[in-house]
Design an enzyme around this catalytic site. Structure first.
Site, short mmCIF file in Angstrom:
data_model
loop_
_atom_site.label_atom_id
_atom_site.label_comp_id
_atom_site.label_asym_id
_atom_site.label_seq_id
_atom_site.Cartn_x
_atom_site.Cartn_y
_atom_site.Cartn_z
N ASP A 1 -3.71 -41.93 26.83
CA ASP A 1 -4.59 -41.53 27.07
C ASP A 1 -5.38 -43.07 26.75
O ASP A 1 -4.84 -43.61 26.46
CB ASP A 1 -5.79 -40.67 27.03
CG ASP A 1 -5.59 -40.04 25.37
OD1 ASP A 1 -5.32 -40.88 24.76
OD2 ASP A 1 -6.20 -39.43 24.92
N CYS B 1 -1.69 -39.97 22.91
CA CYS B 1 -2.90 -39.49 22.56
C CYS B 1 -3.06 -39.98 21.09
O CYS B 1 -3.44 -40.73 20.25
CB CYS B 1 -3.55 -38.40 23.18
SG CYS B 1 -3.22 -37.25 22.59
N THR C 1 -4.56 -37.70 18.99
CA THR C 1 -3.56 -37.33 18.10
C THR C 1 -2.19 -36.99 18.28
O THR C 1 -1.10 -36.44 17.14
CB THR C 1 -4.15 -36.43 16.90
OG1 THR C 1 -4.37 -35.17 18.49
CG2 THR C 1 -5.31 -36.24 16.77
N HIS D 1 17.96 -29.58 17.65
CA HIS D 1 17.57 -28.24 18.05
C HIS D 1 17.09 -27.50 18.52
O HIS D 1 17.41 -27.10 19.33
CB HIS D 1 17.05 -28.19 16.22
CG HIS D 1 18.08 -27.77 15.19
ND1 HIS D 1 17.71 -27.94 14.23
CD2 HIS D 1 19.52 -29.07 14.64
CE1 HIS D 1 18.73 -27.88 13.13
NE2 HIS D 1 20.08 -29.30 13.79
N HIS E 1 21.70 -23.03 18.31
CA HIS E 1 20.64 -23.83 19.17
C HIS E 1 20.16 -23.03 20.67
O HIS E 1 19.34 -23.80 21.41
CB HIS E 1 21.12 -25.28 18.84
CG HIS E 1 20.62 -25.63 17.56
ND1 HIS E 1 20.06 -25.27 16.72
CD2 HIS E 1 22.24 -26.27 16.85
CE1 HIS E 1 21.10 -25.97 15.40
NE2 HIS E 1 21.70 -26.59 15.59
C1 RB5 Z 1 -9.64 -38.77 22.41
O1 RB5 Z 1 -10.92 -39.18 21.74
C2 RB5 Z 1 -8.38 -37.84 21.66
O2 RB5 Z 1 -9.67 -36.37 21.65
C3 RB5 Z 1 -7.88 -37.37 22.70
O3 RB5 Z 1 -6.97 -38.79 22.69
C4 RB5 Z 1 -6.59 -36.22 21.53
O4 RB5 Z 1 -6.44 -36.83 20.41
C5 RB5 Z 1 -6.51 -35.06 21.59
O5 RB5 Z 1 -5.58 -34.29 21.35
#
Ligand code: RB5
Length: 148
Positions: A8, A65, A67, A98, A134
């Site tokens: 994203d 993204c 996180t 695994h 596994h």
């Molecule tokens: C975008 O602001 C953020 O929420 C997205 O990139 C992500 O971290 C969501 O899990």
């Protein structure tokens, strides 16, 4: 090997670095977007990347993204996708060995560019240990997926 990559807006800068990095190593890269830093919705790109794996076009995928968490949640809603959100190289390697993970997720706001490339190398450089417990456990994941 063909690798699908998606992000994203919050993963856009590192996606470009990862693309260059893995292309230089000889991987064929399929980019499902996003293609700018404009705000967008990560589930759309997770879904597009999962389709490339589930259709057999790509063997493995990488989703980025802010996180890595939203991408991994969205990817794991797909039957047959085993997505792992990693921010250390040990986990990135072990999740291939695994869990037979087929999607690596991480966050551009969590890891820097250097660690991101090391995560990718650890993930792509590892192979599923296709034996013993596994196999039993990955089959159990599929069973849970089928029944729930
Ligand atoms: C975008 O602001 C953020 O929420 C997205 O990139 C992500 O971290 C969501 O899990």
């Amino acid at each position: 090997m063909k690798i699908v990559i998606g992000c994203d807006h919050a993963g856009f800068a590192i996606k470009n670095l990862v693309k260059e990095h893995i292309a230089a190593k000889g991987y064929e890269v399929v980019d499902v977007g996003t293609n700018s830093a404009d705000s967008c919705h990560y589930p759309l790109f997770a879904h597009a990347a999962c389709e490339k794996i589930l259709s057999g076009e790509c063997a493995l995928g990488i989703l980025i993204c802010g996180t890595g968490i939203g991408m991994s949640m969205a990817a794991n809603k797909h039957k047959g996708i085993r997505a792992a959100c990693c921010s250390d190289t040990f986990s990135a390697r072990l999740t291939r060995e695994h869990n037979d993970a087929n999607m690596l997720c991480f966050g551009e706001r969590v890891v820097g560019a250097g660690l991101a490339l090391e995560l990718v190398d650890a993930f792509l450089g590892a192979e599923y240990l296709n034996n013993g417990n596994h196999v039993t456990r990955v089959a159990m994941l599929a069973e849970i997926e089928k029944n729930n």
